[in-house]
Each structure stands twice: as C-alpha cells, then as structure tokens.
Design an enzyme around this catalytic site. Sequence first.
Site, short mmCIF file in Angstrom:
data_model
loop_
_atom_site.label_atom_id
_atom_site.label_comp_id
_atom_site.label_asym_id
_atom_site.label_seq_id
_atom_site.Cartn_x
_atom_site.Cartn_y
_atom_site.Cartn_z
N CYS A 90 39.67 40.39 47.22
CA CYS A 90 40.01 39.04 46.78
C CYS A 90 39.71 38.10 47.95
CB CYS A 90 41.46 38.95 46.30
SG CYS A 90 42.71 39.43 47.53
N ALA A 91 40.39 36.98 48.02
CA ALA A 91 40.04 35.99 49.05
C ALA A 91 40.39 36.47 50.46
CB ALA A 91 40.72 34.66 48.75
#
Length: 324
Positions: A90-91
């Site tokens: 994810c980020a």
Amino acid sequence: MIDVGADCLDEFETIIDVRSPLEFAHSHIPRAHNLFVLNDNERHIVGETYRREPFSARMLGASFVCANMSQHLQTFAQRFHPSQKILAYCARGGQRSLSFAVILDSIGYRVARLSGGYKSYRNHVCSFFAKPLPLRLFVLYGLTGSGKTEIVRACKDGVDIEGIAAHRGSSFGGFGRVQPSTKMFQNLLFEALISKKIALVECESKRIGNLILPSFLAQSMQLGQKIEIVAPFEARVQRIVAEYGTMNEAFFNQSMDRIQPYMQRSAWQQCKVHFARGEIVHCVEILLVEYYDRVYRHIACDMCIEHRNLKETVHTIQQLLDSI
C-alpha cells in the site's frame, strides 16, 4: 507472512497494489496489479472520519475492506495460483496491505508485504538515479527519420526512452500519446535499466515533452559511446510519413506554430498548404530540409553506421555490444 525490502521484487511472480485506483493510476510499481481494498471515495470518507473519530474510521475502513476483498476473492483463484509468491503493498506498508495480506495468508497463499510500502519503492528508485548509473550506454545519433527508434526497439539491449516517455521527443512528438506522470516515468526507466550492464539508447534532450530525464541518466548519455546512424533521405521521409501521417490538422497547426520562429516564412507556409491538401510527403520533405536538418546539432561520433536494412544494422550494433 513476512515483510521484504524494495530490492527483493524479482523474487515474486505477482505484485499487488492495494491502493485506490487514483493512487495506482498516478504511479505504481510496473507489472503490479491493482486490487484496491478502499476505492477512491471510500479512502476519502475514511480519512475524513479519522480526523474526527479514529475508532469509527477504523470500523468503517474494516467494513469497506471486507466488502472489497469479498469481490476480489470471487475471481482471485482464477487469476493467481496458490503456488505463486505474492507481494502486496500500500502507500506506506500500513493497514491496507496488512488487511489484504492477512486474508490471503489465512486462505493459504504465500504472501509477503513490501516494507514501507510504495514509498520505500520510490526511495529505491530515487536512490538509483541520485548517483552515476552502474551501466555503460551506447547512444544513437542521426538526423530525424534515420531509424534510431526502430533500431533501439529491435536490439535486445535497447531501452526505448521515447516509448517509456510516450513522446517522440520532437515538436510533433506528443501526437497520439498521453505521457505518464514524472514518478511513473522514473519507475519505468528504473525497471528498464536496473538489470543492465550495457544499454543502447537514442540521443535525447533533457526534456521529452513534459518530462525531464534524471540528471545522471542525461550525464551518462553524454559520456556514452556515440554511434551515428545515416539513412537515405527517401527512407527518412517514408518513416516520418508512416509515423505521423494520420496526424489531425489541429495538432499539426499547433506544432507548426511552435516551430515557426525556426523556419523561413515561405517554407513554413508551404508546409501548411501541403498538409491541408493531404500532400503529406511534400510536407515532410520540406520539414526535414528546412527545419529538422537545419536545427540538428551535429555531434562528433565514435563510429558511423549506414542504415538501409534493419536486420543488418541491428546485427552490426548487437555484435558491438556483445563484444564489450
């Protein structure tokens, strides 16, 4: 389930980006699949809620994740075999990739998470371009239409920078293409170069459309071995016509306006008249003689190759590269 660094991507057959579609569209790890656990609207709602009520945001986020994962799992086994090693990110390596990985791990998939998420991958890319590149470049020079791009694409050691930038590098180079974001451009360049010790590239200016080459890549091109490609004028015209012949008049006129200061007025007007009449060959001939060949800055090269047959030219260059 383990966390791995950004230098371990080659160990995984499948990479899954669980960020929202907009995050993914802006830039991502090349070859990653986007299976979001929060869509764009859900991500916004959870973020807004978290600022007011963190616990409620986590509950809401969990419900969104479960609903989205339920959709993904309906076809997941058809797309990804359990024997594959899967990397999820994810980020920043937080809750989104953790939620995704926990569910897959509980089913029986071999899944790992990217430590630090996409941010760590970007740091890895930026670090690569922040110092002299660990590879040797061979750089093709030559007049417009001489076939440099087709040679680069046909060589096994070729890196098509213009293809990666989705721009042909000229005043007309943006025709029919949408350029990637700066981050995505850097990611694609990184993946094309990281495993190479030698690469064949086409000479490029620092700017390609709206994108800027990383400084050390531009420097490596300046220092690389220079090969001049020479082709007959008629062949150059044919290549340009084949590549740009379907250009619409509005785009043509916009591009012509940009180069007007660099052409004699009469030649510039003749080009526009020929294009409007559909006389593309005559238009290209004038552009090559009165604009491109005039503004092209000749560089002293280490060797010169006459390009008349793609297979023969590629063979000659590939022999040179293989001998290094």
